[in-house]
Design a protein around this motif. Structure first.
Motif, PDB file in Angstrom:
ATOM      1  N   ASP A   1     -43.731  16.534 -29.670  1.00 52.47           N
ATOM      2  CA  ASP A   1     -43.662  17.220 -28.377  1.00 52.47           C
ATOM      3  C   ASP A   1     -43.515  16.243 -27.213  1.00 52.47           C
ATOM      4  OD1 ASP A   1     -43.952  19.632 -29.699  1.00 52.47           O
ATOM      5  OD2 ASP A   1     -46.131  19.704 -29.415  1.00 52.47           O
ATOM      6  N   GLU A   2     -44.131  15.084 -27.334  1.00 51.83           N
ATOM      7  CA  GLU A   2     -44.067  14.125 -26.236  1.00 51.83           C
ATOM      8  C   GLU A   2     -42.670  13.523 -26.093  1.00 51.83           C
ATOM      9  OE1 GLU A   2     -47.178  11.257 -26.492  1.00 51.83           O
ATOM     10  OE2 GLU A   2     -48.769  12.754 -26.287  1.00 51.83           O
ATOM     11  N   PHE A   3     -41.947  13.398 -27.203  1.00 55.86           N
ATOM     12  CA  PHE A   3     -40.566  12.927 -27.086  1.00 55.86           C
ATOM     13  C   PHE A   3     -39.703  13.971 -26.379  1.00 55.86           C
ATOM     14  CE2 PHE A   3     -36.206  12.883 -28.918  1.00 55.86           C
ATOM     15  CZ  PHE A   3     -35.757  11.778 -28.211  1.00 55.86           C
ATOM     16  N   ILE A   4     -39.883  15.236 -26.701  1.00 54.05           N
ATOM     17  CA  ILE A   4     -39.126  16.281 -26.010  1.00 54.05           C
ATOM     18  C   ILE A   4     -39.501  16.315 -24.531  1.00 54.05           C
ATOM     19  CG2 ILE A   4     -38.651  18.753 -25.893  1.00 54.05           C
ATOM     20  CD1 ILE A   4     -37.336  17.287 -28.251  1.00 54.05           C
ATOM     21  N   ASP A   5     -40.773  16.060 -24.217  1.00 51.42           N
ATOM     22  CA  ASP A   5     -41.169  15.947 -22.809  1.00 51.42           C
ATOM     23  C   ASP A   5     -40.378  14.837 -22.119  1.00 51.42           C
ATOM     24  OD1 ASP A   5     -43.026  17.976 -23.099  1.00 51.42           O
ATOM     25  OD2 ASP A   5     -44.725  16.624 -23.398  1.00 51.42           O
ATOM     26  N   TRP A   6     -40.213  13.713 -22.829  1.00 50.33           N
ATOM     27  CA  TRP A   6     -39.416  12.612 -22.267  1.00 50.33           C
ATOM     28  C   TRP A   6     -37.976  13.067 -22.023  1.00 50.33           C
ATOM     29  CZ3 TRP A   6     -34.910  10.214 -23.469  1.00 50.33           C
ATOM     30  CH2 TRP A   6     -34.614   9.042 -22.769  1.00 50.33           C
ATOM     31  N   CYS A   7     -37.385  13.786 -22.981  1.00 49.38           N
ATOM     32  CA  CYS A   7     -36.015  14.287 -22.827  1.00 49.38           C
ATOM     33  C   CYS A   7     -35.902  15.212 -21.615  1.00 49.38           C
ATOM     34  CB  CYS A   7     -35.572  15.033 -24.086  1.00 49.38           C
ATOM     35  SG  CYS A   7     -35.316  13.998 -25.540  1.00 49.38           S
ATOM     36  N   ILE A   8     -36.914  16.032 -21.408  1.00 47.57           N
ATOM     37  CA  ILE A   8     -36.914  16.937 -20.258  1.00 47.57           C
ATOM     38  C   ILE A   8     -36.892  16.136 -18.958  1.00 47.57           C
ATOM     39  CG2 ILE A   8     -38.303  18.626 -18.985  1.00 47.57           C
ATOM     40  CD1 ILE A   8     -39.266  19.627 -21.792  1.00 47.57           C
ATOM     41  N   GLN A   9     -37.727  15.121 -18.875  1.00 49.19           N
ATOM     42  CA  GLN A   9     -37.760  14.301 -17.663  1.00 49.19           C
ATOM     43  C   GLN A   9     -36.438  13.558 -17.463  1.00 49.19           C
ATOM     44  OE1 GLN A   9     -40.178  14.539 -15.380  1.00 49.19           O
ATOM     45  NE2 GLN A   9     -41.006  16.071 -16.798  1.00 49.19           N
ATOM     46  N   HIS A  10     -35.827  13.116 -18.556  1.00 52.85           N
ATOM     47  CA  HIS A  10     -34.535  12.431 -18.472  1.00 52.85           C
ATOM     48  C   HIS A  10     -33.473  13.392 -17.941  1.00 52.85           C
ATOM     49  CE1 HIS A  10     -32.575   8.680 -19.436  1.00 52.85           C
ATOM     50  NE2 HIS A  10     -31.613   9.278 -20.128  1.00 52.85           N
ATOM     51  N   GLY A  11     -33.512  14.636 -18.412  1.00 51.32           N
ATOM     52  CA  GLY A  11     -32.575  15.635 -17.913  1.00 51.32           C
ATOM     53  C   GLY A  11     -32.790  15.957 -16.449  1.00 51.32           C
ATOM     54  N   LYS A  12     -34.051  15.974 -16.026  1.00 48.48           N
ATOM     55  CA  LYS A  12     -34.343  16.233 -14.615  1.00 48.48           C
ATOM     56  C   LYS A  12     -33.760  15.136 -13.719  1.00 48.48           C
ATOM     57  CE  LYS A  12     -38.542  18.997 -15.252  1.00 48.48           C
ATOM     58  NZ  LYS A  12     -40.013  19.055 -15.047  1.00 48.48           N
ATOM     59  N   LYS A  13     -33.741  13.905 -14.227  1.00 49.12           N
ATOM     60  CA  LYS A  13     -33.104  12.819 -13.469  1.00 49.12           C
ATOM     61  C   LYS A  13     -31.640  13.157 -13.190  1.00 49.12           C
ATOM     62  CE  LYS A  13     -35.605   8.788 -15.365  1.00 49.12           C
ATOM     63  NZ  LYS A  13     -35.373   7.521 -16.121  1.00 49.12           N
ATOM     64  N   ALA A  14     -30.968  13.682 -14.215  1.00 52.00           N
ATOM     65  CA  ALA A  14     -29.549  14.021 -14.055  1.00 52.00           C
ATOM     66  C   ALA A  14     -29.367  15.137 -13.037  1.00 52.00           C
ATOM     67  CB  ALA A  14     -28.955  14.422 -15.404  1.00 52.00           C
TER      68      ALA A  14
END
Length: 308
Positions: free
Chosen positions: A172-185
């Protein structure tokens, strides 16, 4: 550049599936195309403030082109692989920024500056999230925490030459990281988000089989996170008598699922299911878990895009 080419041209296993998560309240692209951003492609009609670009013909490329080639091929969406790791940037536009700097000699202090420059050139700008492949330039000190593990608890290369690793979509924490990375975009003004390697954990059985032929490939699928989630999956689906009858598991809480799965990992998918029915449950668990993880990623980015 070398690491990207090595991965894309020499990786022989699997088919890269790309999903375009087009962002807005209706799960479509952000915003409209104004006259300021009139596209190079003369056949694209979306030049009015009230028109949405995704309803019109677009010309996509995978690796960003130089400006002359963009015009020659009428490209309107330049670089679906913008977000691959490059130049030690932790950015959903890292590879695009790297290539654009090579083409033009320009340097960019931020993602926002890169996106704005591309818009001024009449291009739509994708941001990319790698949803299975990780790199220290992206995850930093958290990479090992988010990564898949082999039966011997080793990190698992995705591409040894690129020094990239399998990330665990069931974490779950890796998907959280992906979410934050997408928010950057989204914050930088991306017009769409590309989820790459979206099969994620669904790739694991194939890579387990292939690991017997590739000396640097440690077979993924055996992290503590994955093992315990599989244990919970079985506990939710079967009672103790069913587990004993169907899979010869007497005490699920203490049962060594890692060793059981590893016993057949060098066989093909069909052979594994025929030899041990527990493998079918394992494969289903990986597929369903990956689907739910990517669904959460898309839903969270949709929700965030709607607010911005």
């Amino acid at each position: 550049m070398q690491s990207f080419s090595t991965f894309k041209l020499t990786q022989k296993m699997g088919v890269m599936l790309i999903i375009f998560a087009l962002l807005s309240a209706n799960f479509v692209a952000v915003g409209t195309v104004s006259q300021k951003y009139c596209l190079f492609n003369k056949y694209v009609a979306a030049t009015k403030n009230d028109e949405q670009w995704f309803k019109h013909t677009q010309v996509y490329n995978m690796v960003a082109f130089a400006p002359d080639d963009v015009q020659s091929f009428h490209v309107t969406v330049n670089g679906l692989w913008n977000g691959f790791f490059a130049n030690n940037l932790s950015s959903p536009f890292a590879f695009g920024r790297y290539l654009e700097s090579l083409f033009s000699g320009a340097t960019y202090e931020s993602d926002e500056e890169f996106v704005e420059t591309q818009h001024e050139q009449g291009l739509l700008v994708p941001g990319t999230i790698l949803t299975t492949q990780g790199h220290y330039s992206f995850q930093g000190d958290k990479l090992e925490e988010y990564a898949c593990r082999s039966i011997n608890d080793e990190l698992c290369y995705w591409d040894k030459n690129a020094e990239s690793y399998w990330m665990n979509a069931l974490n779950d924490e890796f998907i959280d990281w992906c979410i934050q990375h997408g928010k950057k975009a989204i914050d930088a003004g991306a017009d769409l988000i590309v989820l790459d390697e979206v099969q994620g954990s669904g790739f694991i059985p194939m890579y387990q089989w292939a690991s017997q032929y590739i000396n640097w490939l440690n077979a993924p699928g055996f992290s503590n996170c994955t093992t315990e989630k599989f244990r919970n999956y079985l506990a939710d689906k079967y009672n103790s008598s069913e587990l004993q009858q169907l899979f010869n598991i007497d005490n699920l809480s203490n049962y060594d699922l890692r060793v059981r799965i590893a016993q057949t990992m060098y066989l093909t998918y069909v052979e594994r299911v025929a030899m041990d029915p527990l493998n079918r449950e394992y494969f289903t668990f990986l597929e369903v878990g990956n689907f739910q993880a990517k669904k959460r990623l898309i839903q969270e980015l949709k929700k965030y895009a709607k607010k911005t």
